[in-house]
Enzyme design. Structure first.
Site, PDB file in Angstrom:
ATOM      1  N   LEU A   1       0.896  -1.124  -0.034  1.00 19.80           N
ATOM      2  CA  LEU A   1      -0.010   0.043   0.028  1.00 19.80           C
ATOM      3  C   LEU A   1       1.008   1.269   0.070  1.00 19.80           C
ATOM      4  CD1 LEU A   1      -2.726  -0.465   2.734  1.00 19.80           C
ATOM      5  CD2 LEU A   1      -3.265  -0.289   0.110  1.00 19.80           C
ATOM      6  N   ASP A   2       0.621   2.159  -1.127  1.00 24.95           N
ATOM      7  CA  ASP A   2       1.420   3.197  -0.777  1.00 24.95           C
ATOM      8  C   ASP A   2       1.468   4.044   0.417  1.00 24.95           C
ATOM      9  OD1 ASP A   2       1.938   2.997  -3.654  1.00 24.95           O
ATOM     10  OD2 ASP A   2      -0.043   4.319  -4.137  1.00 24.95           O
TER      11      ASP A   2
END
Length: 213
Positions: free
Chosen positions: A42-43
């Site tokens: 996930l960024d």
């Protein structure tokens, strides 16, 4: 043989999806066995569900585009998406992946009438009274780099806040930001619809089926 370990995390905004490096990392959330690692990423500026395990077979299966498991996201976007924009998201849009044009695979996309029940983001998104925002629910079967953000921007509605809510039937419902839950192998495989890859051994434990089975 030691059993695999499985953890689901509600990753906070601003935390990097790795255990070492600069900035707050997953190590800041708690202590994990040294063998585990995130399945996908996930960024840093995205939140929500992250699965961490030392199960290499499961990692390969979930990341291999051939198998296309569902990932559902809640995206708070700038503006009010039109029916045409939603149809574009559903049928596929052109985004840039590694310097090349890529058309996303068909997805599910709809406006969420009531804001999803999620913990507040810290820090909160910048509020602008003159520009409305809308929550949409997107379900994808692929996970290109920053794909949701690129998709909503491509149809004219940039993402302000992004939360991955679920992978198949594993979800963060009722979890708090930064919370960690450990799951057993059987529960994980059932929730991911992968029990066909499991069988019970003589000890009554689940294990992955041999390809010859």
């Amino acid at each position: 043989m030691a059993l695999h370990r499985y953890f689901i995390i509600y990753k906070p905004f601003g935390v990097v999806s790795q255990f070492s490096g600069e900035g707050p990392t997953l190590a800041s959330l708690g202590t994990f066995p040294k063998e585990v690692y995130p399945v996908g990423r996930l960024d840093k500026d995205s939140e929500g569900l992250l699965l961490i395990t030392d199960d290499k077979w499961l990692n390969h299966h979930l990341l291999n585009p051939r198998f296309g498991h569902q990932r559902t996201y809640y995206a708070q976007v700038e503006g009010l998406p039109t029916p045409e924009a939603l149809k574009q998201l559903q049928s596929g849009v052109l985004i840039n992946v590694d310097g090349r044009d890529y058309k996303t695979k068909p997805a599910l996309a709809k406006i969420v009438d009531l804001a999803p029940s999620l913990p507040e983001r810290i820090p909160p998104i910048r509020y602008r009274a003159s520009i409305p925002d809308t929550w949409i629910e997107l379900t994808l079967i692929e996970g290109k780099n920053r794909q949701v953000r690129k998709m909503t921007a491509a149809v004219g509605f940039p993402t302000l806040r992004l939360v991955r809510f679920s992978m198949e039937k594993i979800n963060i419902s009722g979890m708090q930001v930064g919370e960690i839950r450990e799951m057993d192998q059987e529960s994980v495989y059932r929730a991911l619809g992968l029990t066909g890859f499991m069988k019970t051994d003589s000890s009554g434990n689940f294990r992955k089926k041999d390809r010859r089975s």
